[in-house]
Design an enzyme around this catalytic site. Structure first.
Site, PDB file in Angstrom:
ATOM      1  N   HIS A 139       0.855  -1.188   0.000  1.00  0.00           N
ATOM      2  CA  HIS A 139       0.000   0.000   0.000  1.00  0.00           C
ATOM      3  C   HIS A 139       0.894   1.242   0.000  1.00  0.00           C
ATOM      4  O   HIS A 139       1.976   1.234   0.600  1.00  0.00           O
ATOM      5  CB  HIS A 139      -0.919  -0.015   1.231  1.00  0.00           C
ATOM      6  CG  HIS A 139      -1.956   1.052   1.185  1.00  0.00           C
ATOM      7  ND1 HIS A 139      -1.677   2.349   1.533  1.00  0.00           N
ATOM      8  CD2 HIS A 139      -3.250   1.025   0.791  1.00  0.00           C
ATOM      9  CE1 HIS A 139      -2.772   3.076   1.351  1.00  0.00           C
ATOM     10  NE2 HIS A 139      -3.749   2.297   0.908  1.00  0.00           N
ATOM     11  N   GLU A 154      -3.810   2.142  -7.346  1.00  0.00           N
ATOM     12  CA  GLU A 154      -4.247   3.239  -6.485  1.00  0.00           C
ATOM     13  C   GLU A 154      -3.339   4.446  -6.716  1.00  0.00           C
ATOM     14  O   GLU A 154      -2.235   4.497  -6.155  1.00  0.00           O
ATOM     15  CB  GLU A 154      -4.130   2.842  -5.014  1.00  0.00           C
ATOM     16  CG  GLU A 154      -5.004   1.704  -4.588  1.00  0.00           C
ATOM     17  CD  GLU A 154      -5.285   1.746  -3.086  1.00  0.00           C
ATOM     18  OE1 GLU A 154      -6.445   1.892  -2.704  1.00  0.00           O
ATOM     19  OE2 GLU A 154      -4.325   1.672  -2.309  1.00  0.00           O
TER      20      GLU A 154
HETATM   21  P1  PGA Z   1      -9.623   5.883   0.271  1.00  0.00           P
HETATM   22  O1  PGA Z   1      -8.408   4.870   0.548  1.00  0.00           O
HETATM   23  O2  PGA Z   1     -10.757   5.067  -0.283  1.00  0.00           O
HETATM   24  O3  PGA Z   1      -9.936   6.463   1.630  1.00  0.00           O
HETATM   25  O4  PGA Z   1      -9.145   6.902  -0.684  1.00  0.00           O
HETATM   26  C1  PGA Z   1      -8.113   3.823  -0.341  1.00  0.00           C
HETATM   27  C2  PGA Z   1      -6.884   3.085   0.141  1.00  0.00           C
HETATM   28  O5  PGA Z   1      -5.983   3.718   0.713  1.00  0.00           O
HETATM   29  O6  PGA Z   1      -6.762   1.869  -0.034  1.00  0.00           O
END
Ligand code: PGA
Length: 250
Positions: free
Chosen positions: A99, A169
């Site tokens: 992450h 992401e």
């Molecule tokens: P968020 O986070 O949906 O609050 O933007 C996603 C993540 O960090 O996996």
């Protein structure tokens, strides 16, 4: 044909132990109904402390539990770390790795992330491998280079046919309420899909999107071809919001 969708709730350090247990206990029947249609997979990722309790609570339900990290070592003198074998022993099904918060705050490298993926797969846990570019990299149009670099060590370690999840992401989208343009996301998912057929042809790969997914944008985002679901942070802390995301996406 409706596509199979994966919804991963990443509770980060925002859901203390009791709240995590109540989330499942209080919404047990609704969760069961949400996960009932074939093609919908729900994975809840609490902190390490709540994993065992939640795995036991969802026993006999089609809800899966995932960890938010694991060690890149198998065992030994690594104070504070949690190994893949322990996750397997408590029947944890998935594990988020790489992450962006771990990459930036804990200086994790792509090689370490790949090592974690390897150990998880050896312990029959599905890795959810997170990748994504920062705002600066996005502005400098370096996204594909960055994703390629983050994924290169992963291609090296995965050699047996198995299940893998890759979560795209963009760092500038996480927790900011900013969502990339749909055309941009489509390009990324087309590219990711091609990369996976090249390097992970024997695997069952699911490609998901994460970053500010909520009940207002889920329906629209779910239209993106080759995207198989969402990694949801903030909006997954509230059961009603999480439920709406699932319902609106399919
Ligand atoms: P968020 O986070 O949906 O609050 O933007 C996603 C993540 O960090 O996996």
């Amino acid at each position: 044909m409706t596509k199979s969708l994966l919804f991963v709730a990443n509770w980060k350090m925002s859901m203390p132990f009791h709240a995590a247990c109540s989330f499942v206990q209080d919404n047990k029947h609704e969760l069961e109904k949400l996960a009932a249609p074939t093609g919908t997979t729900i994975v809840l990722c609490p902190s390490f402390v709540a994993l065992d309790a939640l795995v036991k609570m969802v026993h006999n339900m089609s809800i899966y539990i995932g960890a938010q990290n694991c060690s890149d070592h198998l065992a030994g003198a690594f104070t504070g770390e949690v190994d893949a074998q322990s996750l397997q022993q408590i029947n944890c099904s998935y594990c988020i790795i790489g992450h962006s918060e771990r990459r930036s705050l804990f200086r994790e490298t792509s090689e370490e992330v790949a090592q974690k993926a390897k150990f998880l797969l050896e312990h029959t846990i599905i890795p959810i491998i997170c990748i994504g570019e920062t705002k600066e990299q996005y502005e400098a149009q370096q996204t594909f280079d960055i994703l390629e670099k983050q994924l290169a060590p992963v291609w090296q370690v995965i050699d047996q046919p198995t299940n893998v999840v890759i979560a795209y992401e963009p760092v500038w989208s996480i927790g900011t309420g900013i969502i990339p343009e749909k055309e941009y996301l489509q390009k990324i998912f087309d590219w990711l899909s091609k990369q996976c057929s090249q390097y992970l042809s024997k695997m069952i790969v699911q490609l998901i999107y994460g970053g500010s997914v909520d009940q207002n944008n889920a329906k629209d985002l779910a239209q993106i071809a080759k995207m198989d679901g969402f990694l949801i942070g903030g909006a997954s802390l509230d059961f009603q919001k999480f439920k709406n995301i699932v319902l609106l996406s399919r």
